[in-house]
Design an enzyme around this catalytic site. Structure first.
Site, PDB file in Angstrom:
ATOM      1  N   HIS A 326      65.447  16.505  40.379  1.00 27.55           N
ATOM      2  CA  HIS A 326      66.589  15.594  40.315  1.00 27.55           C
ATOM      3  C   HIS A 326      66.230  14.135  40.500  1.00 27.55           C
ATOM      4  CE1 HIS A 326      69.893  18.582  40.342  1.00 27.55           C
ATOM      5  NE2 HIS A 326      69.020  19.332  40.990  1.00 27.55           N
ATOM      6  N   ARG A 516      75.806   6.402  45.977  1.00 27.50           N
ATOM      7  CA  ARG A 516      74.986   6.087  47.140  1.00 27.50           C
ATOM      8  C   ARG A 516      74.376   4.694  46.978  1.00 27.50           C
ATOM      9  NH1 ARG A 516      70.343   9.383  47.062  1.00 27.50           N
ATOM     10  NH2 ARG A 516      70.833   9.837  44.908  1.00 27.50           N
ATOM     11  N   LYS A 521      69.681   1.693  42.088  1.00 21.85           N
ATOM     12  CA  LYS A 521      71.011   1.711  41.468  1.00 21.85           C
ATOM     13  C   LYS A 521      71.551   0.292  41.286  1.00 21.85           C
ATOM     14  CE  LYS A 521      72.075   6.260  43.478  1.00 21.85           C
ATOM     15  NZ  LYS A 521      72.361   7.177  42.362  1.00 21.85           N
ATOM     16  N   THR A 623      76.233  11.229  37.646  1.00 29.03           N
ATOM     17  CA  THR A 623      77.369  12.068  37.290  1.00 29.03           C
ATOM     18  C   THR A 623      78.686  11.306  37.446  1.00 29.03           C
ATOM     19  OG1 THR A 623      77.099  13.022  39.497  1.00 29.03           O
ATOM     20  CG2 THR A 623      76.410  14.385  37.643  1.00 29.03           C
TER      21      THR A 623
HETATM   22  C1  NBG Z   1      70.320  12.904  42.065  1.00 27.29           C
HETATM   23  C2  NBG Z   1      70.052  11.830  41.021  1.00 27.29           C
HETATM   24  C3  NBG Z   1      71.222  11.640  40.086  1.00 27.29           C
HETATM   25  C4  NBG Z   1      71.627  12.986  39.514  1.00 27.29           C
HETATM   26  C5  NBG Z   1      71.871  13.971  40.637  1.00 27.29           C
HETATM   27  C6  NBG Z   1      72.228  15.349  40.120  1.00 27.29           C
HETATM   28  C7  NBG Z   1      69.009  13.325  44.103  1.00 27.29           C
HETATM   29  C8  NBG Z   1      67.674  13.629  44.672  1.00 27.29           C
HETATM   30  N1  NBG Z   1      69.096  13.178  42.780  1.00 27.29           N
HETATM   31  O1  NBG Z   1      70.862  10.779  39.040  1.00 27.29           O
HETATM   32  O2  NBG Z   1      69.742  10.627  41.675  1.00 27.29           O
HETATM   33  O3  NBG Z   1      72.786  12.850  38.733  1.00 27.29           O
HETATM   34  O4  NBG Z   1      70.719  14.107  41.415  1.00 27.29           O
HETATM   35  O5  NBG Z   1      71.264  15.816  39.235  1.00 27.29           O
HETATM   36  O6  NBG Z   1      69.963  13.223  44.850  1.00 27.29           O
END
Ligand code: NBG
Length: 779
Positions: A326, A516, A521, A623
């Site tokens: 992720h 977050r 970001k 998301t």
């Molecule tokens: C997060 C990413 C996002 C992604 C989500 C779900 C973690 C480690 N990763 O970009 O930063 O949408 O996972 O896949 O929290």
């Protein structure tokens, strides 16, 4: 009278002796939840035949369950009726705390997947930890983030059931605890399938040592209890020290070992000691590296507990497990110091060593024999560091990223050596969100509009939204769409006033960045750009401007000081702008407090502009971009994560894309010097200098100066402006101003939003989970 209503009334009378009119929120909550649980029972307890998928995850960010459960059970209307008859506002349950057993997108994705699987009749169960406290509650004091405990169970937890009879023992080197499962039903839409979210709670084997107490060793008498409970006490314990790291590793081992013991126990009832069918019965999806310790644990359980040979056990593990990555942030690809690992899990460590040996053998077989060539693969490296992502790639049959661009980056950069040897193992599964929560529940007005136009099929088949396109030139339809946005903006304004005491004018454009807090970001880029607009309005550079509210929401990890500095900086900007009579009719800056799933449900439907401005190549998927798009916001974003696919679905002309692409950043990275941009561009300088020129006050913490240096000088461990804030600044500001100007033509702007909703079909978690089920889990 129907059964559900009857049950609610009877339960209330039995339990509190009160009638519905007299009951308080807590009593209502329990009666309604219980009555709903009664309806779930028979479906929930039906034995499920066939292969089952297990989602191992340290986070499940389910949010508030009562409304979504009632919705999926088809009882929400009955509740509304019942409450209406009794003059109770259905919104009373908004007092019920979210179950915030997660951080952000990763945990929320897990919750969306559970909803989607149950809705589609896919046997997917979640396994995680029943944290006593969720992610902290955030509040602001003088613009600084403060944290307090999140006691999500203060209203009780009527949706879960303790299954004491299924508890198992989990052993660490110097400690043994019970893992006690609490099961929450995952009710699919229409309630045809009810899956399970099983969360483990740590409990002492001996809760109280009577003899020690008698000997007046009072602390020792309860020590075992305290130490056990610590394991499932909080999400993400502070792991800056070794003690904290150990606790974190214990948590990971705790829930994965318990889950595996549970699966093996169930499996053996059917197949005895013949494990050849295991991967035909179970697929286990590892959500990021947190649950990866389950691989050596699984092999250990088979070899030392069941007499399976190591080679066979590894083979079964590979057929059973799959890994989702992720993030490409190095700090999140977990690594453990071997010594620390051994001090907590000596028996598991032995299996990590054996897996590493098997890896070396496999590499040799492929002709990868030199130390240098083997180096990027080592699960235990030359410095005795254990690499969990490598372990995951080696011992699973599938590795997936969460958006196309992210998967390409895994293949070509982060895990490129692995891709070279196992190309077939890599695959992409673009994320999705559940439209039941993110449209049907949180935006009933737009839901009604959609259903009137294209029927209600979109609730379980989001691709149906494509059918909206035929209305794109119908100005009346677009105007109705715009009116709904207006209603949602009014509702959000009311809510923000209630929750945060800030008044927002719903006639303003709502420009939203909720996620977050993290440097990649780039909330800081957003902040600088707001200043650029502010200065432009003050000095007359900007002549025509549509009034805009800039909304922020999100938490910074308690130990992440730079992110906290950014929060304070945004508050300072808000203070300045909101109190400047020259601009207060044109700009408003708001940082809402304690952003969580329930707050998100209010914000997503009300946004006009969705800020998705991460440095290209850093956001795995995102998301919130999908939730906002679905609700008809236009994306102002970089070509990063799922933005790339969003643009493809909704059209670049209906969104606002800016900034450098991955390839460009790769090319310039080595020679990039933000100071040149700073020196050559007055607008950049004006924004950045506010960090140090006395315009804003960081309360003497030095946070702002630190941010300034991080941009222009960097630090030994960080290049200056690592996330290219200054590099993308002008392109961002100009594109943003274009979006704000385009709002003058409301109809044209609304049409863009409308086409985003129409193009959102791909981003349903129904599609995502289906792809996992078919392509990875073999279901
Ligand atoms: C997060 C990413 C996002 C992604 C989500 C779900 C973690 C480690 N990763 O970009 O930063 O949408 O996972 O896949 O929290």
């Amino acid at each position: 009278m129907n059964k559900f209503k009857n049950d609610v009334i009877t339960l209330l009378e039995l339990e509190s002796g009160k009638t519905i009119h007299q009951a308080d929120v807590l009593e209502l909550y329990h009666a309604v939840s219980k009555a709903a649980m009664k309806q779930v029972k028979s479906k929930w307890e039906a034995p499920d035949a066939g292969k089952k998928a297990c989602y191992f995850s340290a986070e499940f960010l389910t949010g508030r369950l009562i409304y979504s459960n009632l919705q999926n059970l088809g009882l929400l209307n009955q509740l509304s009726e019942l409450f209406h008859e009794n003059n109770i506002d259905v919104a009373v349950f908004e007092e019920i705390e979210d179950a915030a057993l997660g951080n952000g997108g990763l945990g929320r994705l897990a919750a969306c997947f559970l909803d989607s699987a149950a809705t589609q009749g896919i046997a997917l169960n979640g396994y995680g930890i029943r944290y006593r406290y969720g992610l902290f509650r955030q509040y602001f004091e003088n613009g600084f983030q403060k944290e307090t405990v999140d006691d999500w169970q203060q209203f009780g937890d009527p949706w879960s059931q303790c299954r004491e009879e299924d508890k198992v023992e989990v052993r660490f080197k110097n400690q043994t605890v019970y893992a006690v499962p609490y099961d929450t039903p995952v009710i699919g839409y229409g309630a045809n399938t009810v899956n399970t979210l099983r969360l483990w709670q740590a409990e002492p084997v001996v809760p109280f040592h009577f003899q020690l107490f008698n000997d007046q060793k009072f602390e020792l008498a309860v020590r075992e209890k305290d130490d056990a409970e610590a394991i499932s006490s909080v999400l993400y314990p502070n792991d800056t020290t070794d003690k904290g790291k150990k606790l974190r590793l214990k948590q990971q081992y705790f829930f994965t070992s318990a889950s595996l013991q549970d699966l093996i126990r169930t499996y053996k009832k059917r197949y005895g000691n013949d494990f050849t069918h295991f991967s035909g019965e179970y697929a286990i999806q590892l959500n990021d590296t947190h649950p990866v310790v389950s691989i050596p644990e699984f092999i250990r359980l088979l070899v030392s507990g069941e007499g399976v040979s190591f080679g066979k056990a590894l083979k079964i593990a590979r057929q059973t497990f799959a890994y989702t990555n992720h993030t490409i942030m190095a700090e999140a690809l977990e690594k453990w110091d071997a010594k620390l690992f051994r001090s907590v899990l000596p028996n598991v460590y032995r299996y990590v060593v054996m897996i590493n040996k098997a890896l070396l053998k496999e590499l040799s077989g492929m002709g990868i024999t030199t130390e240098k060539a083997q180096k990027p693969y080592l699960i235990i490296d030359e410095n005795s560091v254990i690499h969990m992502a490598r372990l995951a790639v080696f011992a699973t049959h599938s590795v997936n990223g969460v958006a196309e661009i992210h998967t390409e980056i895994l293949k070509n950069s982060v895990l490129k050596e692995w891709y070279q040897i196992y190309p077939k193992r890599f695959n992409n599964k673009t994320n999705g969100v559940t439209q039941r929560r993110w449209m049907a529940l949180s935006n009933m007005e737009l839901s009604g509009f959609l259903t009137d136009r294209i029927g209600s099929g979109w609730v379980t088949d989001l691709e149906k939204l494509k059918n909206l396109e035929r209305y794109k030139d119908d100005d009346n339809v677009i105007r109705q769409f715009a009116q709904i946005k207006q209603i949602k903006k009014q509702q959000l304004s009311d809510y923000i006033e209630k929750h945060d005491g800030i008044r927002l004018n719903p006639e303003f454009i709502f420009d939203v960045q909720v996620k977050r807090l993290h440097e990649y970001k780039r909330q800081l880029l957003n902040a600088f750009s707001i200043l650029d607009l502010y200065f432009g309005l003050k000095d007359g550079r900007i002549q025509h401007f549509n009034p805009t509210a800039f909304l922020f929401g999100g938490k910074a990890a308690p130990g992440y000081l730079r992110a906290k500095g950014i929060i304070k900086f945004i508050h300072e900007i808000a203070n300045k702008i909101n109190n400047d009579p020259d601009v207060s009719h044109l700009m408003k800056v708001v940082f809402v407090s304690n952003y969580n799933v329930s707050y998100a449900e209010k914000i997503m439907p009300a946004a006009d502009i969705s800020e998705q401005i991460s440095t290209a190549g850093t956001e795995a998927s995102g998301t919130s971009n999908m939730k906002l798009m679905l609700n008809g916001a236009v994306t102002l974003g970089t070509l990063d994560g799922a933005n790339v696919e969003i643009i493809r679905q909704a059209g670049e002309e209906n969104n606002y894309i800016f900034g450098a692409r991955v390839e460009e950043l790769e090319k310039i990275a080595d020679s990039y010097n933000p100071r040149t941009i700073y020196e050559q561009n007055e607008r950049v300088r004006a924004a950045v200098d506010t960090l140090v020129n006395g315009m804003f006050d960081d309360g003497g913490t030095g946070m702002f100066r630190e941010l300034y240096h991080s941009l222009l000088d960097g630090a030994s461990w960080h290049k200056p402006d690592h996330y290219f804030v200054l590099y993308d600044f002008l392109s961002y500001c100009d594109t943003r101003l274009r979006a704000i100007s385009d709002y003058s033509d409301r109809l044209a702007f609304s049409r863009k939003g409308f086409l985003n909703t129409a193009g959102a079909g791909k981003f349903s978690s129904d599609r995502a989970v289906r792809e996992y089920a078919i392509q990875i889990w073999g279901m």
